[in-house]
Design a protein around this motif. Structure first.
Motif, mmCIF file in Angstrom:
data_model
loop_
_atom_site.group_PDB
_atom_site.id
_atom_site.type_symbol
_atom_site.label_atom_id
_atom_site.label_comp_id
_atom_site.label_asym_id
_atom_site.label_seq_id
_atom_site.Cartn_x
_atom_site.Cartn_y
_atom_site.Cartn_z
ATOM 1 N N LYS A 189 -6.957 -9.651 4.320
ATOM 2 C CA LYS A 189 -5.877 -8.747 4.405
ATOM 3 C C LYS A 189 -6.133 -7.090 4.366
ATOM 4 O O LYS A 189 -5.368 -6.425 4.876
ATOM 5 C CB LYS A 189 -4.627 -9.186 3.406
ATOM 6 N N TYR A 230 -6.628 -9.953 -6.599
ATOM 7 C CA TYR A 230 -5.843 -10.830 -6.139
ATOM 8 C C TYR A 230 -4.393 -10.099 -6.126
ATOM 9 O O TYR A 230 -3.490 -10.347 -5.227
ATOM 10 C CB TYR A 230 -5.600 -12.057 -6.944
ATOM 11 N N ILE A 233 -2.393 -8.932 -2.779
ATOM 12 C CA ILE A 233 -1.208 -9.711 -2.357
ATOM 13 C C ILE A 233 0.067 -9.271 -2.329
ATOM 14 O O ILE A 233 0.990 -9.570 -1.474
ATOM 15 C CB ILE A 233 -1.298 -11.244 -2.675
ATOM 16 N N ILE A 235 0.867 -6.106 -2.618
ATOM 17 C CA ILE A 235 0.937 -4.662 -1.754
ATOM 18 C C ILE A 235 1.303 -4.838 -0.367
ATOM 19 O O ILE A 235 0.754 -5.607 0.362
ATOM 20 C CB ILE A 235 -0.390 -3.809 -1.926
ATOM 21 N N ARG A 236 2.165 -3.927 -0.009
ATOM 22 C CA ARG A 236 2.625 -4.119 1.565
ATOM 23 C C ARG A 236 1.298 -3.843 2.532
ATOM 24 O O ARG A 236 0.734 -3.169 2.192
ATOM 25 C CB ARG A 236 3.837 -3.029 1.677
ATOM 26 N N ASP A 237 1.479 -4.711 3.516
ATOM 27 C CA ASP A 237 0.415 -4.569 4.618
ATOM 28 C C ASP A 237 0.330 -2.795 4.877
ATOM 29 O O ASP A 237 -0.875 -2.610 5.134
ATOM 30 C CB ASP A 237 1.046 -5.222 5.833
#
Lengths: 366, 366
Positions: A189, A230, A233, A235-237
């Motif tokens: 990601k 981890y 996950i 955190i905004r894209d």
């Protein structure tokens, strides 16, 4: 150490029971294989004992014992061990080199000289052959029917213990693998180069060895390292993958990943051994002088595992490409990090890192 | 079944060894507790046997045995079991109700009448007391010194076996918990109501029980259900969390999560038992008539676990709020799903679902 060569059947039975019962006290596979080999060769007054474990999928036998650290793997039906797997019978070989089934390869590779050899199957509670126990070079005489009888009894105990240890080992490998792969999806990601968590885990364990931690402590650090990011996950894209510089607000969101790592991991049930994983994992951005985040811990208040991971994390960040800069060389990264020794990094941990660095990359740490 | 009441010391020793050795053949904690209780009460010609396990953190003793399915927990130093934990000694109680330490509460709750009782510590290889074994109501006579001796020997074997089983159990719980929490983070990214994966896991296991699967098979489905949506980690936020209708292209990206689930999970090392987790997890959108995705499998080509999960997944989707519609009631969801029985859903699985539904929600399935 060999036992007194008891030929009295009552004493012998007692010794076999005592030794066999000890097998069930160990669940760690490596320790168990060592224990079985050690006690069996002692009890049978012989020089060595190897335990072969059947891998029924790969159709191989593997062993670690009596060959040092590295794992040796041979085709399942090869050699005298293979004949035991095929027949399920004890094979008493008085002169190994005159038996055409004997595989001279292993002796060649280890420099050992096998004279006589007693081999028997290790059978689990379902009656499957899960291993072979092989005792080498009985002192003075050849193996006799008494030895065969003792080996038969011992391998019964070994079967139970080995089956439990194999199950435990499989479950542990499954657990690690799930942690590794799920954690690696975080890398996917993020715009970090792939493999960041795996490398931080590798470096952290390497440093931990130099610090002198034991294998149980290192396991904890390995798990914590795999999970350290981890919290990303949550955190905004658009923040996580933003190509340019982050605004102050975005940077605060990014920084929140450390506290989120702890928060998510704290919901997990960790057994006693892994109890500290959430607090270690979430403290990888704390600094030795107290200027880190999220808790501004300093010095001894930062878990040792997190102090180790902090060094590993920065080292991997510096030596990986970023959108806004190229990766530093290993030497340049080390030189840069030295400037933060004592401020960002714990000096004792940093010293261990330098030793690890020298061994790993074969470069002078000066 | 009681053993013949052997007073001959050689026969007795042999029986104790035989029974004790059997303890080490079981690593599943519940099965082990049952086995120890069963064999010990048999060997000591008594009606019952309870095993208490020490939970040193919660400062309690817990037991499942001889009380049916539910777990009973009592303060660590209460009753005669507690006295054994405190002293480490075997306690032989000829008349329980005249011993002030005896906790009558358990008899009251179970309707059992304890007459005499023999209690001893279960000690692990580090010398810690990890449990108490308690044998109740010896037939005809009270427990004597021979029984005490046999219990002492048996609890030595029980200590080894119990320690291994507890370690295995802890590791298994840790594994599940990691899978559950990491999987739940996917829910958090998605606009599904929180708890989707946990509910799909719960419903899937409930249906699997009605289908008649055994506990090992159900474990596999539980893990697969927790991981079924993990592929969503690879779907862009803007698609995953889009409030309105998806474009055709976006819908294709969304649908790719199923294949991505299989792809990610296939990188993991699963032990033999869990081998099918990736293929089951990734097939939860396959349909019985072959019109699903990603592989357009049909009927028997869809793993049974996935056919079960498909029902559970749709049921939870229908009964949860979405941005564009309110949740259906359980009855409405069932009625809607009936229309797809035989096309989307496997009729045999659907029948099991209806039985589960009736038990779970107490509603007529008509």
């Amino acid at each position: 150490m060999p036992y007194p060569d008891k030929r009295d059947s009552k004493d012998r039975l007692q010794l076999v029971l005592e030794v066999g019962q000890a097998f069930n006290s160990v669940i760690d596979i490596d320790r168990l294989l060592g224990l079985i080999a050690d006690r069996t060769s002692g009890l049978l007054n012989s020089e060595r004992c190897s335990i072969y474990v059947v891998d029924s999928e790969r159709k191989t036998l593997w062993t670690k014992v009596a060959m040092g650290e590295s794992k040796i793997e041979i085709p399942i039906y090869s050699g005298i061990a293979g004949a035991v797997v095929k027949t399920g019978l004890i094979i008493n070989t008085a002169d190994a080199y005159s038996d055409p089934r004997f595989n001279q390869e292993v002796d060649k590779r280890t420099g050992y000289c096998t004279r006589n050899m007693l081999s028997g199957p290790i059978i689990n509670t379902s009656g499957e052959i899960i291993g072979v126990i092989q005792v080498l070079n009985r002192c003075q005489e050849d193996f006799d029917s008494t030895d065969e009888e003792m080996l038969g009894a011992l391998s019964g105990f070994a079967g139970n213990a080995l089956e439990n240890a194999l199950l435990y080992d499989e479950l542990r490998r499954t657990f690690y693998s799930v942690v590794e792969v799920l954690a690696a999806t975080i890398d996917a990601k993020h715009h970090y180069t792939a493999g960041h968590t795996a490398r931080v885990a590798e470096y952290s364990c390497g440093i931990a060895i130099e610090v002198g931690l034991n294998s149980d402590e290192i396991e904890v650090i390995r798990i914590a390292a795999y999970l350290h990011d981890y919290g990303k996950i949550a955190i905004r894209d658009q923040v996580l993958t933003k190509p340019g510089r982050l605004t102050e607000e975005e940077f605060e969101e990014m920084k929140s990943h450390a506290a989120k790592t702890t928060a998510i991991l704290s919901k997990m049930h960790f057994s006693k051994q892994y109890r500290d994983v959430p607090s270690i994992a979430g403290a990888h951005h704390e600094k030795y002088n107290g200027s880190g985040y999220p808790l501004r811990l300093d010095d001894g208040a930062i878990p040792l595992g997190a102090r180790i991971m902090a060094v590993a994390d920065v080292f991997d960040a510096l030596t990986s490409d970023r959108d806004y800069r190229k990766a530093s060389s290993y030497e340049d990264a080390l030189a840069l990090m030295r400037k933060e020794n004592g401020s960002s990094f714990d000096p004792a941990v940093f010293k261990a890192f330098e030793r690890y660095f020298e061994k790993k990359f074969g470069l002078g740490a000066s």
